[in-house]
Write an enzyme that holds these catalytic residues in place. Structure first.
Site, mmCIF file in Angstrom:
data_model
loop_
_atom_site.group_PDB
_atom_site.id
_atom_site.type_symbol
_atom_site.label_atom_id
_atom_site.label_comp_id
_atom_site.label_asym_id
_atom_site.label_seq_id
_atom_site.Cartn_x
_atom_site.Cartn_y
_atom_site.Cartn_z
ATOM 1 N N SER A 11 -78.057 -5.646 -2.028
ATOM 2 C CA SER A 11 -78.903 -4.525 -2.475
ATOM 3 C C SER A 11 -79.676 -4.839 -3.744
ATOM 4 O O SER A 11 -80.745 -4.268 -3.975
ATOM 5 C CB SER A 11 -78.044 -3.278 -2.673
ATOM 6 O OG SER A 11 -76.863 -3.595 -3.381
ATOM 7 N N ASP A 66 -67.303 -2.103 1.187
ATOM 8 C CA ASP A 66 -66.681 -2.679 -0.016
ATOM 9 C C ASP A 66 -65.932 -3.916 0.460
ATOM 10 O O ASP A 66 -64.916 -3.802 1.158
ATOM 11 C CB ASP A 66 -65.731 -1.640 -0.622
ATOM 12 C CG ASP A 66 -64.994 -2.187 -1.843
ATOM 13 O OD1 ASP A 66 -64.923 -3.428 -2.021
ATOM 14 O OD2 ASP A 66 -64.465 -1.370 -2.621
ATOM 15 N N ASN A 93 -71.999 -13.382 -1.330
ATOM 16 C CA ASN A 93 -72.679 -13.253 -2.624
ATOM 17 C C ASN A 93 -72.098 -12.138 -3.480
ATOM 18 O O ASN A 93 -72.036 -12.283 -4.708
ATOM 19 C CB ASN A 93 -74.177 -12.999 -2.394
ATOM 20 C CG ASN A 93 -74.842 -12.472 -3.650
ATOM 21 O OD1 ASN A 93 -75.110 -13.224 -4.593
ATOM 22 N ND2 ASN A 93 -75.081 -11.164 -3.707
ATOM 23 N N SER A 153 -70.059 -19.817 -9.525
ATOM 24 C CA SER A 153 -70.589 -19.570 -10.874
ATOM 25 C C SER A 153 -70.196 -20.720 -11.794
ATOM 26 O O SER A 153 -69.146 -21.357 -11.591
ATOM 27 C CB SER A 153 -70.010 -18.279 -11.443
ATOM 28 O OG SER A 153 -70.342 -18.169 -12.810
ATOM 29 N N TYR A 166 -62.654 -13.110 -14.179
ATOM 30 C CA TYR A 166 -63.878 -13.560 -13.478
ATOM 31 C C TYR A 166 -63.875 -15.090 -13.345
ATOM 32 O O TYR A 166 -64.134 -15.634 -12.278
ATOM 33 C CB TYR A 166 -65.107 -13.077 -14.255
ATOM 34 C CG TYR A 166 -66.441 -13.444 -13.632
ATOM 35 C CD1 TYR A 166 -66.959 -12.710 -12.567
ATOM 36 C CD2 TYR A 166 -67.196 -14.516 -14.109
ATOM 37 C CE1 TYR A 166 -68.188 -13.036 -11.997
ATOM 38 C CE2 TYR A 166 -68.423 -14.850 -13.549
ATOM 39 C CZ TYR A 166 -68.912 -14.106 -12.486
ATOM 40 O OH TYR A 166 -70.127 -14.439 -11.932
ATOM 41 N N ALA A 169 -61.301 -16.206 -10.766
ATOM 42 C CA ALA A 169 -61.711 -15.903 -9.387
ATOM 43 C C ALA A 169 -62.753 -16.924 -8.921
ATOM 44 O O ALA A 169 -62.696 -17.409 -7.784
ATOM 45 C CB ALA A 169 -62.279 -14.485 -9.303
ATOM 46 N N LYS A 170 -63.690 -17.274 -9.795
ATOM 47 C CA LYS A 170 -64.740 -18.215 -9.394
ATOM 48 C C LYS A 170 -64.174 -19.633 -9.244
ATOM 49 O O LYS A 170 -64.643 -20.405 -8.404
ATOM 50 C CB LYS A 170 -65.894 -18.192 -10.409
ATOM 51 C CG LYS A 170 -66.718 -16.896 -10.374
ATOM 52 C CD LYS A 170 -67.454 -16.719 -9.046
ATOM 53 C CE LYS A 170 -68.329 -15.473 -9.032
ATOM 54 N NZ LYS A 170 -69.014 -15.251 -7.750
#
Ligand SMILES: NC(=O)c1ccc[n+]([C@@H]2O[C@H](COP(=O)([O-])OP(=O)(O)OC[C@H]3O[C@@H](n4cnc5c(N)ncnc54)[C@H](OP(=O)(O)O)[C@@H]3O)[C@@H](O)[C@H]2O)c1
Length: 262
Positions: A11, A66, A93, A153, A166, A169-170
């Site tokens: 989006s 979600d 993504n 990332s 974060y 997780a990446k």
């Protein structure tokens, strides 16, 4: 018959940039979003216009899901099957940053769980479901060349102690790409990671001033912000072509951030 892509988190931001570039290549698109239906509809419109300007006709539709939720992931796959009946590309993504940028010693379990759900568990199980579909399709249609691309990332290898969840997780997402690359190789499904650097989007808007300064000081050899279309162009290139004998690869789209210098 057009090729079909699912783009999660399409989006806004990078997901929109990816969708626009895939639209140019003539992909039909399942535009996934979580809460911002208005933004997803706008992405859809932009993609159809973009395709038209490039002389191709595509179909798009928006799917609320979600990706951190099992039932929503199932619905995303089921609705794409109903609408298009084939899947040539999954782009993992969608992602969120930590719920608050707080020091590692004070980070919360709530943020950890949410970030891991959306940025790691979601892509892992969505890839599993997409792979099952691609494997079945591949048995019937030998000419199809499906692919899976995840958006990683620079945080996978760069420490930010105010958003450790974060970063972790990446880092795990990078291993996920390698795992699936090995497991899906026998069916000819390549699995790649695109690793963006600092990209202009809603995610980085709150820290714009900091990154403006770092970029001006030369944190990247290419001294500018990355744009969603920079990432989009890389995804579209990988999706459109076939790099034979290549899987599990990480493609840096980061202005050279990853290059160490002395
Ligand atoms: N921006 C950067 O500098 C940068 C750098 C490296 C990597 N990345 C990665 O690139 C990806 C996109 O980031 P961005 O900068 O474009 O972020 P963004 O501007 O904040 O957009 C996030 C997108 O993800 C969707 N989303 C959020 N939670 C979701 C969920 N649970 N299920 C499905 N969709 C969800 C949002 O949908 P709604 O509109 O419905 O909320 C939106 O489309 C992320 O994986 C991010 O980690 C970004």
């Amino acid at each position: 018959m057009n090729r079909v892509a699912i783009v999660t988190g399409a989006s806004r931001g990078i997901g929109r940039g990816i969708s626009l570039e895939l639209a140019k290549k003539g992909f039909d698109l399942a535009i996934n979003y979580c809460t911002r239906q208005d933004a997803a509809e706008f992405t859809s419109q932009l993609c159809r216009r973009q395709a038209e300007e490039n002389g191709v006709a595509i179909q798009t539709f928006e799917v609320q899901a979600d990706i951190g939720l099992d039932s929503d992931r199932d619905r995303l796959i089921a609705q794409t099957k109903d609408r298009f009946g084939r899947l040539d590309l999954l782009v993992n993504n969608a992602g969120i940053t930590s719920l608050e940028r707080s020091d590692l010693l004070h980070s919360t379990e709530e943020s950890f769980d949410r970030v891991m759900n959306v940025n790691l568990k979601g892509p892992f199980f969505l890839t599993q479901a997409a792979a099952a579909w691609m494997i079945n399709d591949g048995i019937l249609h030998k000419d199809r060349r499906p692919k899976i691309i995840s958006i990683g990332s620079i945080s996978s290898y760069t420490v930010s102690v105010n958003r450790g969840d974060y970063c972790m997780a990446k880092a795990a997402l990078r291993m996920m790409t390698r795992l699936y690359a090995v497991r899906l190789a026998e069916w000819g499904i390549p699995v790649y990671e695109i690793c963006p650097g600092v990209i202009q989007s809603d995610m980085t808007a709150p820290v714009k001033k900091k990154y403006d300064r770092l970029i001006a000081e030369g944190i990247t050899p290419i001294k500018r912000w990355g744009l969603p279309e920079d990432v989009g162009a890389a995804v579209a290139r990988l999706a459109d072509d076939r790099i034979e004998f290549c899987t599990g690869e990480v493609f840096n789209v980061d202005g050279g951030f990853h290059i160490r210098q002395l």
